[in-house]
Design a protein around this motif. Sequence first.
Motif, PDB file in Angstrom:
ATOM      1  N   ASP A  13       0.824  -1.203   0.000  1.00 47.82           N
ATOM      2  CA  ASP A  13       0.000   0.000   0.000  1.00 47.82           C
ATOM      3  C   ASP A  13       0.857   1.251   0.000  1.00 47.82           C
ATOM      4  O   ASP A  13       0.583   2.215  -0.698  1.00 47.82           O
ATOM      5  CB  ASP A  13      -0.927   0.005   1.224  1.00 47.82           C
ATOM      6  CG  ASP A  13      -1.983  -1.094   1.113  1.00 47.82           C
ATOM      7  OD1 ASP A  13      -2.211  -1.574  -0.020  1.00 47.82           O
ATOM      8  OD2 ASP A  13      -2.559  -1.468   2.147  1.00 47.82           O
ATOM      9  N   THR A  14       1.938   1.256   0.802  1.00 52.68           N
ATOM     10  CA  THR A  14       2.772   2.451   0.863  1.00 52.68           C
ATOM     11  C   THR A  14       3.605   2.612  -0.400  1.00 52.68           C
ATOM     12  O   THR A  14       4.101   3.686  -0.684  1.00 52.68           O
ATOM     13  CB  THR A  14       3.726   2.378   2.065  1.00 52.68           C
ATOM     14  OG1 THR A  14       4.524   1.195   1.963  1.00 52.68           O
ATOM     15  CG2 THR A  14       2.934   2.337   3.366  1.00 52.68           C
ATOM     16  N   ALA A  15       3.766   1.523  -1.147  1.00 47.18           N
ATOM     17  CA  ALA A  15       4.560   1.612  -2.367  1.00 47.18           C
ATOM     18  C   ALA A  15       3.793   2.235  -3.517  1.00 47.18           C
ATOM     19  O   ALA A  15       4.374   2.616  -4.513  1.00 47.18           O
ATOM     20  CB  ALA A  15       5.044   0.218  -2.793  1.00 47.18           C
ATOM     21  N   LYS A  16       2.468   2.338  -3.446  1.00 46.20           N
ATOM     22  CA  LYS A  16       1.699   2.891  -4.546  1.00 46.20           C
ATOM     23  C   LYS A  16       1.857   4.390  -4.576  1.00 46.20           C
ATOM     24  O   LYS A  16       1.646   5.066  -3.575  1.00 46.20           O
ATOM     25  CB  LYS A  16       0.219   2.522  -4.381  1.00 46.20           C
ATOM     26  CG  LYS A  16      -0.044   1.023  -4.448  1.00 46.20           C
ATOM     27  CD  LYS A  16      -1.502   0.734  -4.241  1.00 46.20           C
ATOM     28  CE  LYS A  16      -1.776  -0.770  -4.286  1.00 46.20           C
ATOM     29  NZ  LYS A  16      -3.189  -1.068  -4.036  1.00 46.20           N
ATOM     30  N   PRO A  17       2.206   4.979  -5.731  1.00 46.09           N
ATOM     31  CA  PRO A  17       2.322   6.424  -5.806  1.00 46.09           C
ATOM     32  C   PRO A  17       0.969   7.077  -5.639  1.00 46.09           C
ATOM     33  O   PRO A  17      -0.013   6.646  -6.236  1.00 46.09           O
ATOM     34  CB  PRO A  17       2.873   6.663  -7.217  1.00 46.09           C
ATOM     35  CG  PRO A  17       2.563   5.428  -7.977  1.00 46.09           C
ATOM     36  CD  PRO A  17       2.535   4.315  -6.995  1.00 46.09           C
ATOM     37  N   PRO A  67       2.501  16.861  -5.901  1.00 46.48           N
ATOM     38  CA  PRO A  67       2.022  15.479  -6.106  1.00 46.48           C
ATOM     39  C   PRO A  67       2.508  14.871  -7.421  1.00 46.48           C
ATOM     40  O   PRO A  67       2.884  13.700  -7.473  1.00 46.48           O
ATOM     41  CB  PRO A  67       0.496  15.631  -6.080  1.00 46.48           C
ATOM     42  CG  PRO A  67       0.248  16.865  -5.283  1.00 46.48           C
ATOM     43  CD  PRO A  67       1.373  17.778  -5.630  1.00 46.48           C
ATOM     44  N   ALA A  68       2.502  15.662  -8.504  1.00 43.40           N
ATOM     45  CA  ALA A  68       2.957  15.115  -9.787  1.00 43.40           C
ATOM     46  C   ALA A  68       4.454  14.803  -9.761  1.00 43.40           C
ATOM     47  O   ALA A  68       4.903  13.799 -10.327  1.00 43.40           O
ATOM     48  CB  ALA A  68       2.642  16.109 -10.909  1.00 43.40           C
ATOM     49  N   LEU A  69       5.235  15.645  -9.104  1.00 39.91           N
ATOM     50  CA  LEU A  69       6.673  15.376  -9.007  1.00 39.91           C
ATOM     51  C   LEU A  69       6.942  14.110  -8.212  1.00 39.91           C
ATOM     52  O   LEU A  69       7.799  13.292  -8.574  1.00 39.91           O
ATOM     53  CB  LEU A  69       7.377  16.579  -8.358  1.00 39.91           C
ATOM     54  CG  LEU A  69       7.394  17.881  -9.169  1.00 39.91           C
ATOM     55  CD1 LEU A  69       8.023  19.004  -8.344  1.00 39.91           C
ATOM     56  CD2 LEU A  69       8.158  17.694 -10.478  1.00 39.91           C
ATOM     57  N   VAL A  70       6.222  13.942  -7.099  1.00 40.01           N
ATOM     58  CA  VAL A  70       6.401  12.729  -6.288  1.00 40.01           C
ATOM     59  C   VAL A  70       5.997  11.496  -7.082  1.00 40.01           C
ATOM     60  O   VAL A  70       6.677  10.464  -7.075  1.00 40.01           O
ATOM     61  CB  VAL A  70       5.585  12.835  -4.985  1.00 40.01           C
ATOM     62  CG1 VAL A  70       5.596  11.503  -4.247  1.00 40.01           C
ATOM     63  CG2 VAL A  70       6.157  13.932  -4.094  1.00 40.01           C
ATOM     64  N   GLU A  71       4.875  11.590  -7.797  1.00 41.59           N
ATOM     65  CA  GLU A  71       4.415  10.444  -8.585  1.00 41.59           C
ATOM     66  C   GLU A  71       5.430  10.085  -9.664  1.00 41.59           C
ATOM     67  O   GLU A  71       5.730   8.909  -9.903  1.00 41.59           O
ATOM     68  CB  GLU A  71       3.066  10.755  -9.214  1.00 41.59           C
ATOM     69  CG  GLU A  71       2.488   9.588 -10.000  1.00 41.59           C
ATOM     70  CD  GLU A  71       1.082   9.868 -10.493  1.00 41.59           C
ATOM     71  OE1 GLU A  71       0.523   8.973 -11.155  1.00 41.59           O
ATOM     72  OE2 GLU A  71       0.567  10.956 -10.221  1.00 41.59           O
ATOM     73  N   GLU A  72       6.004  11.097 -10.341  1.00 37.52           N
ATOM     74  CA  GLU A  72       7.001  10.821 -11.370  1.00 37.52           C
ATOM     75  C   GLU A  72       8.245  10.180 -10.773  1.00 37.52           C
ATOM     76  O   GLU A  72       8.813   9.235 -11.340  1.00 37.52           O
ATOM     77  CB  GLU A  72       7.381  12.116 -12.090  1.00 37.52           C
ATOM     78  CG  GLU A  72       8.441  11.908 -13.172  1.00 37.52           C
ATOM     79  CD  GLU A  72       8.798  13.192 -13.882  1.00 37.52           C
ATOM     80  OE1 GLU A  72       9.804  13.198 -14.618  1.00 37.52           O
ATOM     81  OE2 GLU A  72       8.080  14.199 -13.708  1.00 37.52           O
ATOM     82  N   ALA A  73       8.676  10.656  -9.605  1.00 38.68           N
ATOM     83  CA  ALA A  73       9.867  10.083  -8.973  1.00 38.68           C
ATOM     84  C   ALA A  73       9.637   8.637  -8.551  1.00 38.68           C
ATOM     85  O   ALA A  73      10.515   7.771  -8.700  1.00 38.68           O
ATOM     86  CB  ALA A  73      10.283  10.931  -7.773  1.00 38.68           C
TER      87      ALA A  73
END
Length: 364
Positions: free
Chosen positions: A212-216, A305-311
């Motif tokens: 669960d924590t691994a999902k962006p 949020p988009a930067l975190v998701e991309e990383a």
Amino acid sequence: MTIAMGAPPPTHNTPVALARGFLTGGVVGASLAALVVGGIVESVPLFVSGLVLPAVYGLLFYLAGMPRRAREAAVVPRTALALIESLEAVGGESSDVPVRFGLTVVPDDGAAYRVDITQDINLVDLHDYRPRGVLVVQYPQDRPWRVRIVKRPTPEWEDRAASARLDPVPGAARAAEPPEGCALGAVALLGLLLGAAAVVLLFRADLFGREDTAKPPPAARPSVSSTSSTTVVSSASGTVTLGPGRSFLDQGELERALGSLTEGGDTRRALTLVVQERLLSVVFALSGTQAPGFAPRALPYGRFPALVEEAMAGLGVDPPRTWQVTADRLTGSLTVRVVVTGPEGAASLEANGQGKVVRRAPAR
């Protein structure tokens, strides 16, 4: 046909044998699952248990079988003559060579039968074994297929072997170990599956919690109705800690948290700002100093949020476990840095003051 020579019916499917097969399967399944799950959740005790469990079970199995082996050893084996039908060396580089024999065994008080065995023969003695030669053999009365060649028979049996003339029997009259029944394989498979499932269920919280924590997180997650948070502000720093079930990637959370740190028109500039899942930390520049800094409210929060998701999705950290956004302007222009970590290490990307990515550093 397969002859039994008075042996009892096969015991592979007795309740004791089935229970032993089920237990063996359970130990194997639990051990394999412990090794896999222990490696995933990084639990050293669980991983070591996966190594120790089969060793302990093997020792107990050996000790439990000692009385049976003692009873079998106490039974006097039967002695008989045997005719060599065929022989073939099947390998070996030492002085003892494994030789596969096809024998016709002729008991004194029973029907002759054929059997195939493999036994080590010393190279020096190998020339004594030839097709159509007569040997002295021994075997347990209840397991006629476990034939062993007597290399040094008594003088009486040696004389009988030297003078005997034996005829081969048809290949159909063969003694062989009874095959294991399907039921034993089924219960062993059932035990393996149940053993593995038990370990997975016991550690499901660690396994699925990590997934669960691994999902962006998505760019715009719905706000949570809970408003529990803790804010601490001093002259040099400020922190905001969110309650359970909330994240600073939720829509509006960062703006609200920053507003709680700059209430009353506080226009102090920040040296660094660090955002984690539920923790916001800001270090302010001291009043009256000329240290470089930035206005906290000028950050591109909408891009976080988009930067975190991309990383988390594009830098080779699989699965990602933690993320952190750092904004600072110690020298030069404002820099926003996103760092994600996982089992394979860390990766990062950098963005400018408008949230545009300018540099990526994938996991190595």
